[in-house]
Scaffold this active site. Structure first.
Site, PDB file in Angstrom:
ATOM      1  CB  ILE A  32      -0.970  -0.025   1.211  1.00  0.00           C
ATOM      2  CG1 ILE A  32      -1.881   1.216   1.257  1.00  0.00           C
ATOM      3  CG2 ILE A  32      -0.258  -0.188   2.542  1.00  0.00           C
ATOM      4  CD1 ILE A  32      -3.027   1.100   2.290  1.00  0.00           C
ATOM      5  CB  SER A  33       1.351   4.092  -2.291  1.00  0.00           C
ATOM      6  OG  SER A  33       1.353   3.355  -3.484  1.00  0.00           O
ATOM      7  CD  GLN A  34       6.309   7.733   2.239  1.00  0.00           C
ATOM      8  OE1 GLN A  34       7.081   7.204   1.440  1.00  0.00           O
ATOM      9  NE2 GLN A  34       6.652   8.756   2.995  1.00  0.00           N
TER      10      GLN A  34
END
Ligand code: SAH
Length: 213
Positions: free
Chosen positions: A63-65
């Site tokens: 899950i992207s930052q």
């Protein structure tokens, strides 16, 4: 699936952090403040949900930052009702942010396991993309083109031509380009044949892979 005052408090702090890091778009900050990011992660990792870090979501993906999600959404310059194509559905968190800022969203994922999971999960939270597609983002989505914006959430070794071709005039492609480390590229379509390119610093993504699996 619970969202508590503790989670809301943690989100407030995260939004403050993102604001300090330079995110100024009010709609984007409000979206991050609204979406229960902890529900997009496995329950064992909920403590990590509101730190500004990427996190594993299974099937070798992340899950992207939050900062990256916020920055890419800001650069996409979404208008209410704008037609957006997302490449790399993953956990669906970026999809939820796009929906919260008022976009009509088409999203493509190449991993079947993640595709199936996220397609079922998003509506449970009330997030309804126009289409969730199992496919290869390198070719975009010709049948629904043109788009006001296209956002790529995996690191691309090069800029796929179909994605540029599927933009409206005035539309934007936000895409991290490079191997290992990526530079955030923003292409704005100026005419049928002209594109303006801007660069916005270095990021790290999992790779954009060819074909579906
Ligand atoms: N937007 C996601 C980020 C997930 S990481 C989120 O907010 O959680 C990037 C995702 O891109 C992964 O799920 C990966 O499987 C997917 N991906 C990689 N190459 C792809 C391709 N060619 N087409 C579609 N999805 C791709």
């Amino acid at each position: 699936m619970k969202d508590t005052f503790t989670h809301k408090g943690m989100r407030n702090k995260l939004v403050e952090t993102l604001h300090k890091k330079g995110i100024t778009n009010k709609d984007v900050l409000r979206a991050i403040n609204t979406i229960p990011r902890h529900l997009f992660m496995d329950s064992g990792f909920i403590d990590h949900a509101y730190v500004d870090k990427a996190f594993p979501i299974g099937a070798d993906q992340t899950i992207s930052q939050p900062y990256t999600v916020a920055r890419q959404t800001e650069l996409l310059n979404v208008k209410k009702g704008g037609k957006i194509l997302e490449i790399g559905t993953g956990s669906g968190y970026q999809t939820a942010v796009l929906l919260e800022v008022g976009a009509v969203v088409y999203t493509i994922e190449r991993q079947n396991e993640l595709f199936k999971k996220t397609k079922l999960f998003l509506p449970k939270l009330g997030y309804r993309p126009k289409k969730v597609i199992f496919g290869d983002g390198y070719i975009g989505l010709e049948t629904e083109a043109p788009f006001d914006g296209i956002i790529v959430t995996a690191g691309a070794p090069y800029v796929p031509k179909p994605l540029l071709a599927q933009l409206k005039i005035g539309g934007k492609l936000v895409i991290p380009v490079g191997d290992g480390v990526q530079v955030m590229n923003v292409f704005t379509r100026k005419s049928n044949t002209e594109f303006e390119k801007e660069e916005y610093g270095e990021f790290r993504f999992v790779p954009l892979l060819e074909d579906k699996n």
